[in-house]
Design a protein around this motif. Structure first.
Motif, PDB file in Angstrom:
ATOM      1  N   TYR A 229      23.281 -13.358 -54.193  1.00  0.00           N
ATOM      2  CA  TYR A 229      22.088 -14.184 -53.947  1.00  0.00           C
ATOM      3  C   TYR A 229      22.015 -15.388 -54.899  1.00  0.00           C
ATOM      4  CZ  TYR A 229      16.951 -15.050 -53.988  1.00  0.00           C
ATOM      5  OH  TYR A 229      15.697 -15.602 -53.961  1.00  0.00           O
ATOM      6  N   THR A 241      18.797 -15.171 -47.909  1.00  0.00           N
ATOM      7  CA  THR A 241      17.577 -14.834 -48.653  1.00  0.00           C
ATOM      8  C   THR A 241      16.886 -13.649 -47.984  1.00  0.00           C
ATOM      9  OG1 THR A 241      16.166 -16.357 -47.442  1.00  0.00           O
ATOM     10  CG2 THR A 241      17.321 -17.247 -49.360  1.00  0.00           C
ATOM     11  N   SER A 242      15.815 -13.160 -48.621  1.00  0.00           N
ATOM     12  CA  SER A 242      15.238 -11.884 -48.178  1.00  0.00           C
ATOM     13  C   SER A 242      14.363 -11.998 -46.936  1.00  0.00           C
ATOM     14  CB  SER A 242      14.395 -11.297 -49.312  1.00  0.00           C
ATOM     15  OG  SER A 242      13.227 -12.079 -49.499  1.00  0.00           O
ATOM     16  N   MET A 243      13.783 -13.167 -46.703  1.00  0.00           N
ATOM     17  CA  MET A 243      12.751 -13.347 -45.666  1.00  0.00           C
ATOM     18  C   MET A 243      11.628 -12.308 -45.818  1.00  0.00           C
ATOM     19  SD  MET A 243      14.560 -14.774 -42.253  1.00  0.00           S
ATOM     20  CE  MET A 243      13.002 -15.087 -41.468  1.00  0.00           C
ATOM     21  N   ASN A 348      14.063 -22.230 -47.980  1.00  0.00           N
ATOM     22  CA  ASN A 348      13.479 -22.939 -49.129  1.00  0.00           C
ATOM     23  C   ASN A 348      14.138 -24.301 -49.398  1.00  0.00           C
ATOM     24  OD1 ASN A 348      11.836 -23.131 -51.600  1.00  0.00           O
ATOM     25  ND2 ASN A 348      13.814 -22.969 -52.615  1.00  0.00           N
TER      26      ASN A 348
HETATM   27  C1  LIG Z   1       7.078 -27.524 -49.469  1.00  0.00           C
HETATM   28  C2  LIG Z   1       7.173 -26.031 -49.691  1.00  0.00           C
HETATM   29  C3  LIG Z   1       6.209 -25.186 -49.163  1.00  0.00           C
HETATM   30  C4  LIG Z   1       6.278 -23.801 -49.379  1.00  0.00           C
HETATM   31  N1  LIG Z   1       5.308 -22.994 -48.833  1.00  0.00           N
HETATM   32  C5  LIG Z   1       5.359 -21.655 -49.071  1.00  0.00           C
HETATM   33  C6  LIG Z   1       4.353 -20.800 -48.531  1.00  0.00           C
HETATM   34  O1  LIG Z   1       3.398 -21.231 -47.871  1.00  0.00           O
HETATM   35  N2  LIG Z   1       4.476 -19.463 -48.761  1.00  0.00           N
HETATM   36  C7  LIG Z   1       5.510 -18.928 -49.500  1.00  0.00           C
HETATM   37  O2  LIG Z   1       5.560 -17.729 -49.674  1.00  0.00           O
HETATM   38  N3  LIG Z   1       6.439 -19.735 -50.049  1.00  0.00           N
HETATM   39  C8  LIG Z   1       6.402 -21.068 -49.857  1.00  0.00           C
HETATM   40  N4  LIG Z   1       7.383 -21.866 -50.392  1.00  0.00           N
HETATM   41  C9  LIG Z   1       8.370 -21.270 -51.323  1.00  0.00           C
HETATM   42  C10 LIG Z   1       9.676 -20.779 -50.688  1.00  0.00           C
HETATM   43  O3  LIG Z   1      10.205 -21.777 -49.865  1.00  0.00           O
HETATM   44  C11 LIG Z   1       9.502 -19.502 -49.868  1.00  0.00           C
HETATM   45  O4  LIG Z   1       8.820 -18.528 -50.627  1.00  0.00           O
HETATM   46  C12 LIG Z   1      10.856 -18.931 -49.460  1.00  0.00           C
HETATM   47  O5  LIG Z   1      11.575 -19.875 -48.715  1.00  0.00           O
HETATM   48  C13 LIG Z   1      10.650 -17.679 -48.641  1.00  0.00           C
HETATM   49  O6  LIG Z   1      11.870 -17.198 -48.173  1.00  0.00           O
HETATM   50  P1  LIG Z   1      12.431 -15.796 -48.645  1.00  0.00           P
HETATM   51  O7  LIG Z   1      11.365 -14.768 -48.575  1.00  0.00           O
HETATM   52  O8  LIG Z   1      13.673 -15.569 -47.886  1.00  0.00           O
HETATM   53  O9  LIG Z   1      12.738 -16.118 -50.164  1.00  0.00           O
HETATM   54  P2  LIG Z   1      13.662 -15.368 -51.234  1.00  0.00           P
HETATM   55  O10 LIG Z   1      14.628 -16.360 -51.741  1.00  0.00           O
HETATM   56  O11 LIG Z   1      14.201 -14.108 -50.704  1.00  0.00           O
HETATM   57  O12 LIG Z   1      12.640 -15.083 -52.432  1.00  0.00           O
HETATM   58  C14 LIG Z   1      11.923 -13.848 -52.553  1.00  0.00           C
HETATM   59  C15 LIG Z   1      10.446 -14.155 -52.678  1.00  0.00           C
HETATM   60  O13 LIG Z   1      10.186 -14.926 -53.851  1.00  0.00           O
HETATM   61  C16 LIG Z   1       9.100 -15.816 -53.606  1.00  0.00           C
HETATM   62  N5  LIG Z   1       9.566 -17.190 -53.757  1.00  0.00           N
HETATM   63  C17 LIG Z   1      10.811 -17.673 -53.546  1.00  0.00           C
HETATM   64  N6  LIG Z   1      10.848 -18.987 -53.831  1.00  0.00           N
HETATM   65  C18 LIG Z   1       9.608 -19.339 -54.208  1.00  0.00           C
HETATM   66  C19 LIG Z   1       9.017 -20.557 -54.619  1.00  0.00           C
HETATM   67  N7  LIG Z   1       9.721 -21.684 -54.739  1.00  0.00           N
HETATM   68  N8  LIG Z   1       7.707 -20.570 -54.926  1.00  0.00           N
HETATM   69  C20 LIG Z   1       6.968 -19.438 -54.857  1.00  0.00           C
HETATM   70  N9  LIG Z   1       7.490 -18.247 -54.470  1.00  0.00           N
HETATM   71  C21 LIG Z   1       8.782 -18.201 -54.150  1.00  0.00           C
HETATM   72  C22 LIG Z   1       8.652 -15.589 -52.181  1.00  0.00           C
HETATM   73  O14 LIG Z   1       7.559 -14.717 -52.175  1.00  0.00           O
HETATM   74  C23 LIG Z   1       9.884 -14.971 -51.540  1.00  0.00           C
HETATM   75  O15 LIG Z   1       9.581 -14.172 -50.420  1.00  0.00           O
HETATM   76  C24 LIG Z   1       7.334 -23.261 -50.168  1.00  0.00           C
HETATM   77  C25 LIG Z   1       8.299 -24.122 -50.686  1.00  0.00           C
HETATM   78  C26 LIG Z   1       8.232 -25.487 -50.451  1.00  0.00           C
HETATM   79  C27 LIG Z   1       9.278 -26.385 -51.041  1.00  0.00           C
END
Ligand SMILES: Cc1cc2nc3c(=O)[nH]c(=O)nc-3n(C[C@H](O)[C@H](O)[C@H](O)COP(=O)(O)OP(=O)(O)OC[C@H]3O[C@@H](n4cnc5c(N)ncnc54)[C@H](O)[C@@H]3O)c2cc1C
Length: 485
Positions: A229, A241-243, A348
């Motif tokens: 990862y 990523t985890s979604m 992300n």
């Molecule tokens: C413009 C913009 C808007 C966003 N809006 C949201 C939103 O409304 N809700 C949201 O949950 N995330 C948001 N994010 C952060 C991030 O993009 C998502 O959390 C991530 O893409 C979710 O995919 P994942 O669960 O596969 O992430 P993974 O990479 O698997 O990460 C695991 C968890 O970590 C947390 N996480 C990861 N990256 C971030 C980050 N940069 N900031 C805060 N938490 C993070 C999330 O809860 C995520 O599910 C945003 C990012 C950007 C740049």
């Protein structure tokens, strides 16, 4: 005779690691479970379309899970300040328990807690949503961290967070008074899912809402992409990523469950330590965003850096619509916006690129992007969405500086090197060779013809030239500085 214990569910739609539920069961009293759909309190931001859809599924599964262990979920609609005290009085509850939230809604919770205490009811709020709450990890002078890295480093002293609580094996169900039962509604009556038109087909294909869906996704993440990862999480073409984000948003899963499952995998040698560290760090960003929301509950509307109040944003409905629909003429941007529209999710890295494109190349106010994401993301989160948009716009805490303008072409070439992500979401470009898939305007007429692409017809020409857009953005930044001086 003590009355039943009432659990007020909000953003914690699970039975595992749910402290409010567990402590309610531990009182030994019969347990009443309530979900109140509140769109009336001024502190509550009404959910967007994709989130409403997600909530429907999570609530349905929660009701099933509770029923399976002897409980029952009652669903009501209304303003919390009115409904909760009425329900408590009518049911004779002697304990009321909930898990804390951190935005403007906490005003509601504080008022209700005070009123219940006055009435001799024991009101107890618990930590469930975050690993560390605002105020738990502070600077040496007791303040909140405004920069992520020192914040993250400070949390290392507390890690690991306590292990998650097991789900209660059995709930002794309390009985609802007839008057309250008469006010209850079916989940379907909340009208959370779209019908005419039913635009949720892509969402249904992407997500299995609810606690079991979240646990399944966590398990497949641990068994698959979590290994590697740290190196691969920036690749939208690889699904690395985890979604789990939408599941975390509605509390189908808790961050403690994720951290401890990943720790277990690390300690058993199933994943490298650096991958655990990276996941832990991303969850740290989530806590950090909640801390920013706590400090500034109107973070979705007000610039954290007030100098940005003087930013000369443009108004351009056509450009906004092109961005929303994925028709900017930049394949990587358009792929992201179409993934979002179809699935309620966007990777992300692509969120950062489309966000930068909106506020820099198009010079449109970040709040327009935040609003669009709020409506279309299943994980639309009051803390993460607003804090991330302010990060992208440069107006936030520890933000990416505004002058750093992402190039949507080179970002695409770096993070989607074979163009698979673009081909998936922008199928009209699928026939282009890799060299041109992120820059179709550089392809010769022959190449375009062979790929069946007619720029300006089958796929738009760029709505703004990259160099020009970049220059205009930097001029606007200079203008803001002059305006604010
Ligand atoms: C413009 C913009 C808007 C966003 N809006 C949201 C939103 O409304 N809700 C949201 O949950 N995330 C948001 N994010 C952060 C991030 O993009 C998502 O959390 C991530 O893409 C979710 O995919 P994942 O669960 O596969 O992430 P993974 O990479 O698997 O990460 C695991 C968890 O970590 C947390 N996480 C990861 N990256 C971030 C980050 N940069 N900031 C805060 N938490 C993070 C999330 O809860 C995520 O599910 C945003 C990012 C950007 C740049």
């Amino acid at each position: 005779m003590p009355g039943p214990a009432l659990v007020w569910f909000r953003e914690d739609l699970r039975v595992g690691d749910n402290p409010a539920l567990t402590h309610a069961v531990e009182t030994g009293a019969p347990v009443l479970c309530l979900y109140l759909f509140d769109e009336e309190s001024p502190e509550v931001r009404p959910l967007g379309g994709a989130s409403r859809w997600f909530l429907h599924g999570s609530l349905t599964v929660l009701a099933e899970r509770l029923a399976a262990i002897g409980g029952e979920l009652l669903v009501m609609r209304g303003a919390a300040r009115t409904v909760i005290p009425r329900v408590v009085e009518a049911s004779g509850a002697s304990h009321v328990l909930w898990n804390r939230r951190y935005g403007a809604e906490r005003e509601i919770d504080a008022e209700i807690k005070a009123r219940l205490k006055e009435a001799g009811v024991e009101a107890r709020s618990c930590k469930a949503r975050l690993l560390y709450e605002p105020g738990e990890v502070t600077t040496k002078t007791g303040g909140l961290y405004k920069v992520f890295t020192p914040y993250r480093n400070a949390t290392l002293a507390y890690d690991p967070p306590p292990p998650p609580l097991p789900a209660p094996e059995r709930i002794e169900k309390g009985s609802w008074p007839a008057a309250i039962r008469a006010e209850a509604i079916a989940i379907a009556d909340l009208d959370l899912e779209p019908t005419k038109p039913d635009w949720a087909a892509g969402l249904r294909e992407t997500w299995t809402r609810g606690e079991a869906g979240a646990q399944a996704r966590l398990a497949s993440f641990l068994d698959g992409p979590l290994s590697g990862y740290a190196g691969s999480r920036n690749r939208p073409d690889l699904e690395t990523t985890s979604m789990l984000s939408a599941h975390l948003r509605f509390g189908d899963v808790s961050p403690r469950q994720i951290v401890h499952a990943a720790l277990h995998a690390r300690d058993a040698g199933r994943i490298p330590a650096e991958d655990y560290d990276m996941l832990r760090s991303e969850l740290g960003w989530r806590d950090f965003s909640h801390q920013l929301l706590f400090a500034q509950p109107d973070i979705a509307r007000t610039n954290m850096m007030r100098s940005y109040d003087a930013f000369p944003w443009r108004q351009d409905e056509a450009a906004l619509a092109a961005w929303q629909r994925g028709r900017t003429g930049y394949p990587f941007v358009d792929a992201g916006m179409r993934q979002l529209w179809t699935t309620g999710f966007m990777h992300n890295r692509v969120r950062m690129v489309v966000g930068s494109f909106l506020v820099k190349h198009l010079l449109l106010d970040w709040r327009l992007g935040e609003d669009w994401f709020w409506d279309t993301l299943c994980d639309a989160d009051p803390a993460n969405n607003a804090a991330s948009w302010q990060w992208v716009a440069g107006s936030g805490a520890d933000a990416s500086p505004y002058y750093r303008v992402f190039n949507p072409v080179t970002q695409g070439e770096k993070f989607d090197p074979a163009g698979d992500y673009v081909r998936r979401w922008v199928p009209e470009l699928a026939g282009l060779p890799n060299t041109y898939v992120h820059r179709p305007w550089d392809a010769s007429r022959n190449v375009l013809e062979r790929a069946n692409v007619t720029l300006g017809r089958s796929y738009p020409l760029p709505i703004v030239d990259h160099d020009e857009g970049r220059r205009r953005a930097l001029d606007a930044l200079a203008q803001m500085k002059k305006n604010a001086a």
